[in-house]
Design a protein around this motif. Structure first.
Motif, mmCIF file in Angstrom:
data_model
loop_
_atom_site.group_PDB
_atom_site.id
_atom_site.type_symbol
_atom_site.label_atom_id
_atom_site.label_comp_id
_atom_site.label_asym_id
_atom_site.label_seq_id
_atom_site.Cartn_x
_atom_site.Cartn_y
_atom_site.Cartn_z
ATOM 1 N N GLN A 83 0.729 6.484 5.215
ATOM 2 C CA GLN A 83 1.520 6.177 4.016
ATOM 3 C C GLN A 83 2.567 7.258 3.760
ATOM 4 O OE1 GLN A 83 -0.432 4.725 0.381
ATOM 5 N NE2 GLN A 83 -2.352 4.859 1.500
ATOM 6 N N MET A 84 2.148 8.517 3.874
ATOM 7 C CA MET A 84 3.077 9.632 3.608
ATOM 8 C C MET A 84 4.228 9.619 4.602
ATOM 9 S SD MET A 84 0.944 13.166 2.928
ATOM 10 C CE MET A 84 0.547 13.504 4.609
ATOM 11 N N GLY B 139 -1.826 14.961 -0.329
ATOM 12 C CA GLY B 139 -1.388 15.508 0.945
ATOM 13 C C GLY B 139 -0.033 16.170 0.821
ATOM 14 N N THR B 140 0.395 16.719 1.928
ATOM 15 C CA THR B 140 1.690 17.402 1.939
ATOM 16 C C THR B 140 2.405 17.138 3.263
ATOM 17 O OG1 THR B 140 2.783 19.555 1.675
ATOM 18 C CG2 THR B 140 0.669 19.574 2.798
ATOM 19 N N CYS B 141 3.725 17.111 3.202
ATOM 20 C CA CYS B 141 4.565 17.002 4.399
ATOM 21 C C CYS B 141 5.585 18.131 4.347
ATOM 22 C CB CYS B 141 5.328 15.687 4.439
ATOM 23 S SG CYS B 141 4.301 14.240 4.582
ATOM 24 N N ASP C 98 17.813 24.172 2.867
ATOM 25 C CA ASP C 98 18.550 23.783 4.078
ATOM 26 C C ASP C 98 17.753 24.121 5.338
ATOM 27 O OD1 ASP C 98 18.878 26.429 3.260
ATOM 28 O OD2 ASP C 98 20.638 26.692 4.526
ATOM 29 N N GLN C 99 16.708 24.932 5.185
ATOM 30 C CA GLN C 99 15.877 25.325 6.334
ATOM 31 C C GLN C 99 14.495 24.688 6.307
ATOM 32 O OE1 GLN C 99 16.848 27.256 8.987
ATOM 33 N NE2 GLN C 99 18.824 26.885 8.001
ATOM 34 N N ARG C 100 13.983 24.467 5.107
ATOM 35 C CA ARG C 100 12.630 23.914 4.998
ATOM 36 C C ARG C 100 12.524 23.056 3.745
ATOM 37 N NH1 ARG C 100 8.726 28.308 5.700
ATOM 38 N NH2 ARG C 100 8.772 27.684 7.883
ATOM 39 N N GLN C 101 11.873 21.909 3.876
ATOM 40 C CA GLN C 101 11.610 21.062 2.718
ATOM 41 C C GLN C 101 10.117 20.757 2.687
ATOM 42 O OE1 GLN C 101 14.472 17.795 2.171
ATOM 43 N NE2 GLN C 101 15.640 18.684 3.836
ATOM 44 N N LEU C 102 9.581 20.759 1.497
ATOM 45 C CA LEU C 102 8.137 20.568 1.326
ATOM 46 C C LEU C 102 7.896 19.503 0.264
ATOM 47 C CD1 LEU C 102 6.572 24.135 0.937
ATOM 48 C CD2 LEU C 102 5.873 22.417 2.590
ATOM 49 N N TRP C 103 6.981 18.611 0.559
ATOM 50 C CA TRP C 103 6.655 17.552 -0.393
ATOM 51 C C TRP C 103 5.149 17.521 -0.667
ATOM 52 C CZ3 TRP C 103 9.877 17.049 3.765
ATOM 53 C CH2 TRP C 103 11.187 16.667 3.513
ATOM 54 N N ILE C 104 4.825 17.044 -1.855
ATOM 55 C CA ILE C 104 3.446 16.727 -2.202
ATOM 56 C C ILE C 104 3.381 15.207 -2.329
ATOM 57 C CG2 ILE C 104 1.632 16.922 -3.961
ATOM 58 C CD1 ILE C 104 2.101 19.584 -2.656
ATOM 59 N N ALA C 105 2.410 14.611 -1.663
ATOM 60 C CA ALA C 105 2.202 13.171 -1.801
ATOM 61 C C ALA C 105 1.170 12.945 -2.906
ATOM 62 C CB ALA C 105 1.688 12.594 -0.484
ATOM 63 N N MET D 274 0.849 -1.212 0.000
ATOM 64 C CA MET D 274 0.000 0.000 0.000
ATOM 65 C C MET D 274 0.873 1.247 0.000
ATOM 66 S SD MET D 274 -3.428 0.672 0.601
ATOM 67 C CE MET D 274 -4.403 2.114 0.909
ATOM 68 N N THR D 275 1.920 1.272 0.920
ATOM 69 C CA THR D 275 2.776 2.451 1.021
ATOM 70 C C THR D 275 3.448 2.748 -0.304
ATOM 71 O OG1 THR D 275 3.170 1.892 3.305
ATOM 72 C CG2 THR D 275 4.682 3.456 2.341
ATOM 73 N N ASP D 276 3.832 1.712 -1.056
ATOM 74 C CA ASP D 276 4.586 1.936 -2.272
ATOM 75 C C ASP D 276 3.743 2.574 -3.371
ATOM 76 O OD1 ASP D 276 6.850 1.057 -1.107
ATOM 77 O OD2 ASP D 276 6.639 -1.007 -1.798
ATOM 78 N N LEU D 277 2.439 2.613 -3.204
ATOM 79 C CA LEU D 277 1.590 3.251 -4.207
ATOM 80 C C LEU D 277 1.673 4.768 -4.112
ATOM 81 C CD1 LEU D 277 -1.620 1.054 -3.975
ATOM 82 C CD2 LEU D 277 0.199 0.963 -5.691
ATOM 83 N N LEU D 278 2.137 5.217 -2.961
ATOM 84 C CA LEU D 278 2.195 6.670 -2.747
ATOM 85 C C LEU D 278 3.578 7.189 -3.111
ATOM 86 C CD1 LEU D 278 0.721 8.714 0.108
ATOM 87 C CD2 LEU D 278 3.198 8.793 -0.215
ATOM 88 N N ASN D 279 3.585 8.299 -3.847
ATOM 89 C CA ASN D 279 4.845 8.912 -4.262
ATOM 90 C C ASN D 279 4.991 10.274 -3.589
ATOM 91 O OD1 ASN D 279 7.166 9.380 -5.975
ATOM 92 N ND2 ASN D 279 5.855 10.798 -7.118
#
Ligand SMILES: CC(C)(COP(=O)(O)OP(=O)(O)OC[C@H]1O[C@@H](n2cnc3c(N)ncnc32)[C@H](O)[C@@H]1OP(=O)(O)O)[C@@H](O)C(=O)NCCC(=O)NCCS
Length: 153
Positions: A98-99, A69-71, A54-61, A1-6
């Motif tokens: 998952q994310m 979603g976002t992390c 180097d201060q902030r990283q943002l991801w889209i799932a 299941m986790t691997d379906l999420l990018n």
């Protein structure tokens, strides 16, 4: 299941969806700053954020190319502080787990997270992923992700 999420890096083209998720009432309730954010302020924040990896990283799932979603990781003393939001329309389906489980595996540095004590869904996910409660200050729970979890995971 986790691997379906990018997980991919966020970009300026995500500004509108990130703002929509940020201003969602449930997200605001879970946040320290509960103000509704304007588009102008958000664009400036996102642009600054993307320019300081180097201060902030943002991801889209994404699942099947759809943003779910976002992390975020913010540099704090000796660690990265993680925070997360699931798109309102796909909450309650296990996306946060998952994310986060994917994200923590990609780090080899110390991780911390803050969760409001009444955010039962989020604290359940944090603990399931491997975060351990360090302390509570008022209504905020402070979690750490133990180094041993990196070795085990
Ligand atoms: C909180 C949030 C991240 C949870 O993500 P999600 O993918 O929807 O999580 P789910 O609801 O699928 O899973 C959470 C777990 O908590 C449980 N849960 C949810 N609400 C709960 C509640 N009120 N009481 C007890 N358990 C609860 C769910 O049943 C699930 O457990 P299960 O898998 O054993 O059934 C998401 O709702 C969200 O983005 N909320 C707004 C922003 C936010 O709160 N971000 C986190 C800030 S720390």
């Amino acid at each position: 299941m986790t691997d379906l999420l990018n997980l991919r890096s966020a970009e300026m083209a995500d500004a509108e969806r990130l703002l929509e998720w940020r201003n969602d009432p449930t997200t605001r309730e879970a946040s320290h700053n509960q103000d509704v954010i304007s588009l102008d302020v958000h664009i400036e924040w996102l642009s600054n954020s993307l320019n300081k990896p180097d201060q902030r990283q943002l991801w889209i799932a994404e699942i099947d190319g759809v943003a779910v979603g976002t992390c975020r990781a913010d540099r704090v003393e000796n660690a990265w502080e993680l925070s997360w939001t699931v798109a309102p329309e796909v909450r309650g389906k296990g996306v946060a787990y998952q994310m986060l489980s994917k994200l923590v595996r990609s780090f080899d540095e110390s991780l911390v997270a803050q969760v409001k004590a009444d955010n039962f869904g989020s604290l359940k996910v944090a603990e399931r992923v491997g975060f351990v409660l360090d302390k509570q200050e008022g209504s905020v729970l402070f979690y750490v992700y133990p180094k041993t979890s990196f070795i085990a995971g």
